[in-house]
Design a protein around this motif. Structure first.
Motif, short mmCIF file in Angstrom:
data_model
loop_
_atom_site.label_atom_id
_atom_site.label_comp_id
_atom_site.label_asym_id
_atom_site.label_seq_id
_atom_site.Cartn_x
_atom_site.Cartn_y
_atom_site.Cartn_z
N ILE A 96 75.09 -0.11 21.16
CA ILE A 96 74.41 0.63 22.22
C ILE A 96 74.81 0.00 23.56
O ILE A 96 74.64 -1.20 23.77
N VAL A 97 75.34 0.82 24.43
CA VAL A 97 75.79 0.37 25.74
C VAL A 97 74.77 0.82 26.79
O VAL A 97 74.45 2.00 26.87
N VAL A 98 74.24 -0.12 27.55
CA VAL A 98 73.35 0.18 28.67
C VAL A 98 73.92 -0.53 29.89
O VAL A 98 73.79 -1.74 30.03
N GLY A 99 74.59 0.24 30.77
CA GLY A 99 75.25 -0.38 31.91
C GLY A 99 76.33 -1.33 31.44
O GLY A 99 77.22 -0.96 30.67
N HIS A 100 76.24 -2.59 31.85
CA HIS A 100 77.21 -3.59 31.41
C HIS A 100 76.73 -4.36 30.19
O HIS A 100 77.39 -5.30 29.74
N ARG A 101 75.57 -3.98 29.64
CA ARG A 101 75.03 -4.66 28.45
C ARG A 101 75.47 -3.94 27.19
O ARG A 101 75.65 -2.73 27.17
N THR A 102 75.61 -4.69 26.10
CA THR A 102 75.85 -4.12 24.78
C THR A 102 74.80 -4.66 23.83
O THR A 102 74.63 -5.86 23.69
N LEU A 103 74.07 -3.74 23.20
CA LEU A 103 73.01 -4.11 22.26
C LEU A 103 73.49 -3.75 20.86
O LEU A 103 73.81 -2.59 20.58
N ILE A 104 73.54 -4.70 19.95
CA ILE A 104 74.07 -4.45 18.61
C ILE A 104 73.12 -5.02 17.56
O ILE A 104 72.25 -5.84 17.85
N THR A 105 73.28 -4.53 16.34
CA THR A 105 72.44 -4.97 15.23
C THR A 105 73.23 -5.76 14.20
O THR A 105 72.73 -6.06 13.13
N ALA A 106 74.50 -6.06 14.46
CA ALA A 106 75.32 -6.81 13.51
C ALA A 106 76.36 -7.62 14.28
O ALA A 106 76.63 -7.35 15.45
#
Length: 276
Positions: free
Chosen positions: A190-200
């Motif tokens: 999941i990309v939010v702006g310059h952040r990347t949120l991942i579950t693995a």
């Protein structure tokens, strides 16, 4: 604190996201207002004149999160009013001078994202040349040739809306078929702006590619799905989503809500600095 409007379908497909946004805004001290598209259109006016640029009043930052309201369109009048509310809400998100997450463009309701999810994946090679795009074949009738191996194919039957590996016994077509990716695990970034949120745990190159694809479609928020081999050497792009529905966010909904508010806070800070 500047009021921030989140356009969400809080009554149905984004109920959990709406709750998470409300909780995160309360903790962060945000003045967050949840609106449907119809509610947004009812409280905002647009002044268009040849003498000046369009003026949106009130002009507030927007989290543009929903492609439509869930209110049932039982009659022709309901459908007409729903389409008018959508057009007005999209115009507000497009013309406002305040920050807008996933601001629509003149040819897309969400950034510059194509209207077809399949087309979005196939065009993604322009933004990430390292992504593996599977060859596909679209056929009307399935007439397997002698000795043709079908077990290694992922087949979608448009008549039933179902997918299978190999041709299903009840399939009637037309079909889309492509090579199956054996031994690959689906990974969502999941990309939010310059952040990347991942579950693995994934290779940093996958995170960078996800950000490149999101930015390539002018998306501040996107979910990028990959099929990754066990050794992590090959990544196959599976799907790109620009609308954050509860079903796709799953357990990440709280984390996404916090990241969305952090994004809007950063954009407000940048806007204030530019004015000074």
């Amino acid at each position: 604190m500047t009021p921030v409007v989140a356009v969400v379908d809080a009554a149905w497909r984004q109920a959990r996201l709406a709750e998470a946004l409300w909780a995160a805004s309360d903790e962060a001290g945000f003045d967050l207002q949840l609106r449907t598209q119809r509610q947004l259109a009812a409280e905002v006016s647009i002044d268009q004149s040849s003498a000046h640029e369009p003026i949106v009043d009130p002009d507030r930052p927007l989290l543009w999160l929903s492609p439509g309201d869930s209110a049932p369109a039982a009659t022709r009048d309901d459908r007409f009013l729903g389409s008018e509310a959508y057009a007005a809400a999209r115009s507000i998100a497009l013309l406002t001078r305040a920050p807008v997450l996933n601001r629509p463009s003149g040819h897309s309701a969400c950034g510059t994202f194509p209207p077809s999810a399949v087309l979005a994946v196939r065009q993604a090679r322009h933004h990430d040349r390292g992504a593996v795009i599977r060859d596909e074949r679209f056929i009307g009738n399935w007439l397997a040739e002698d000795g043709e191996e079908t077990s290694g194919l992922e087949v979608h039957d448009y008549a039933t809306g179902r997918s299978s590996f190999g041709r299903a016994a009840t399939a009637s077509g037309p079909f889309r078929r492509r090579a199956a990716v054996g031994g690959a695990e689906p990974v969502k970034v999941i990309v939010v702006g310059h952040r990347t949120l991942i579950t693995a745990d994934v290779d940093p190159a996958v995170l960078a590619a996800s950000g490149d694809i999101a930015r390539g479609y002018s998306l501040d928020l996107a979910s990028v799905w990959w099929l990754i081999d066990e050794d992590g050497a090959r990544r196959t792009l599976a799907r790109i989503d620009c609308w954050p529905f509860d079903g796709g966010l799953g357990p990440d909904v709280d984390q996404v809500a916090v990241a969305l508010l952090a994004w809007i806070e950063e954009r407000l800070r940048v806007s204030a600095a530019a004015i000074r």
